[in-house]
Design an enzyme around this catalytic site. Structure first.
Site, PDB file in Angstrom:
ATOM      1  N   SER A 117     -30.867 -54.544 -76.269  1.00  0.00           N
ATOM      2  CA  SER A 117     -29.726 -53.897 -75.623  1.00  0.00           C
ATOM      3  C   SER A 117     -28.418 -54.262 -76.288  1.00  0.00           C
ATOM      4  CB  SER A 117     -29.623 -54.384 -74.176  1.00  0.00           C
ATOM      5  OG  SER A 117     -30.709 -53.985 -73.431  1.00  0.00           O
ATOM      6  N   GLU A 150     -30.690 -44.525 -78.237  1.00  0.00           N
ATOM      7  CA  GLU A 150     -29.639 -44.902 -79.186  1.00  0.00           C
ATOM      8  C   GLU A 150     -30.330 -45.434 -80.435  1.00  0.00           C
ATOM      9  OE1 GLU A 150     -27.255 -47.944 -77.219  1.00  0.00           O
ATOM     10  OE2 GLU A 150     -25.414 -46.989 -77.838  1.00  0.00           O
TER      11      GLU A 150
END
Ligand SMILES: CC(=O)CC(=O)SCCNC(=O)CCNC(=O)[C@H](O)C(C)(C)COP(=O)(O)OP(=O)(O)OC[C@H]1O[C@@H](n2cnc3c(N)ncnc32)[C@H](O)[C@@H]1OP(=O)(O)O
Ligand SMILES: NC(=O)C1=CN([C@@H]2O[C@H](COP(=O)(O)OP(=O)(O)OC[C@H]3O[C@@H](n4cnc5c(N)ncnc54)[C@H](OP(=O)(O)O)[C@@H]3O)[C@@H](O)[C@H]2O)C=CC1
Length: 289
Positions: A117, A150
């Site tokens: 993350s 992403e």
């Protein structure tokens, strides 16, 4: 791509296994303990069942997807994978150790991605024997539902590696957004300071858990309030991301809220431990403050 390895059978690893198996890929999932792996497969089964119940997936496709997932605790099982996606705990040392143990088992052509993350892709890539074949592939939670992946290149990532994971993300039905390799990339650079601010809002007594979440759900049209979302992500993961932002950008605006620190120290990690800003022991979550 035919075979995908997934390391870490938590909420993200099981979601990644789920979407890969539905897309027709063979999945090998590895974690430290068999009971974690059984829980992950049960979670995948429950979420696939939810899709069947809503008419989004045929029962036969659910059974076929489940049949494509195998599990184990030995990295040797990942030796024939085309791509291994690491989705273990958000801790740089843990991830480095995983890559050290993993790479001797991989073929020279295999790609490695991390679902981190926040942690530097360049640094994680440098902990492997194949920085050119390493990339950040950041899925969102819950993986079967969220549209975005992403993609983050490390400084060493080769274009062919990037193209291969972009193609995979699209095959999984996801939309890609490309972020540069800065702490927490795009989504969490923006989302986590908001969550941290919500915890400060609670800490300073500006509002209760319920009023903060209601305010943001009804006042800003967020599907979950920030504290409910923090519990959903995992408070340990939220805190780890804030540390990466604070250390990596050296700006006091990223200082983790002391209340968030305290909750993590107490082992109140959110939904996964049945207590965070809400208590999940009963039928409906009950605010704890
Ligand atoms: C920390 C990081 O590094 C990055 C991150 O991921 S940040 C977190 C990003 N995620 C979010 O912000 C999620 C915000 N929350 C939401 O979008 C919604 O609350 C939600 C989609 C999770 C649930 O929506 P809802 O309307 O309350 O629930 P519900 O109507 O029951 O479910 C909506 C869909 O999600 C599915 N779903 C819900 N929870 C799920 C779960 N945990 N796993 C899999 N599927 C789930 C349902 O099956 C349903 O699917 P269909 O639309 O295909 O029928
Ligand atoms: N939660 C979220 O909303 C999102 C998280 N991510 C990222 O995904 C990754 C995983 O997060 P999440 O699934 O939420 O975390 P979880 O805590 O749910 O799962 C992490 C899993 O990794 C396992 N693990 C720890 N060390 C090892 C190891 N050495 N080898 C194999 N498995 C290991 C843990 O086992 P044990 O429990 O036994 O320690 C656990 O099963 C993190 O990098 C996180 O930042 C990305 C997007 C969203």
């Amino acid at each position: 791509m035919r075979r995908i390895g997934v390391i870490g059978a938590g909420q993200m690893g099981s979601g990644i296994a789920h979407v890969c198996a539905v897309a027709g890929l063979d999945v090998r999932m590895v974690d430290l303990a068999e009971d974690v792996l059984s829980r992950a497969v049960a979670l995948v089964e429950r979420n696939l069942g939810r899709q069947v119940a809503r008419g989004k997936l045929a029962d036969a496709d659910m059974q076929a997807a489940l049949g494509r997932i195998t599990t184990g605790t030995d990295y040797a099982a990942l030796g024939d994978c085309d791509l291994v996606i690491e989705a273990a705990t958000e801790n740089e040392e843990v991830k480095r150790e995983i890559f050290k143990q993993l790479v001797p088992h991989l073929s020279a052509e295999a790609l490695v991605a991390t679902n981190t993350s926040s942690i530097s892709i360049t640094r994680l890539a440098a902990a492997t024997d194949r920085p050119g074949r390493f990339v950040g592939m950041h899925f969102m939670n819950p993986v079967p539902v969220m549209q975005l992946v992403e993609l983050i290149r490390g400084i060493q990532t080769e274009q062919a590696t990037f193209e291969a994971v972009k193609e995979l993300a699209e095959r999984l039905g996801k939309t890609v957004s490309v972020a540069e390799d800065f702490p927490a990339f795009i989504v969490n650079r923006i989302l986590l300071p908001m969550i941290n601010e919500a915890v400060y809002t609670l800490y300073e007594g500006v509002g209760s858990v319920e009023s903060i979440d209601t305010a943001m759900k009804l006042g800003a049209n967020h599907p979950m309030g920030p504290l409910e979302l923090a519990d959903f992500i995992g408070l340990d993961t939220c805190l780890a991301i804030m540390h990466v932002l604070y250390d990596g950008l050296a700006d006091s605006k990223y200082r983790p809220c002391p209340l968030l620190v305290k909750y993590v120290e107490a082992g109140w990690l959110g939904r996964k431990t049945k207590r965070g800003f809400y208590d999940y022991g009963g039928d409906t979550p009950v605010p704890t403050r």
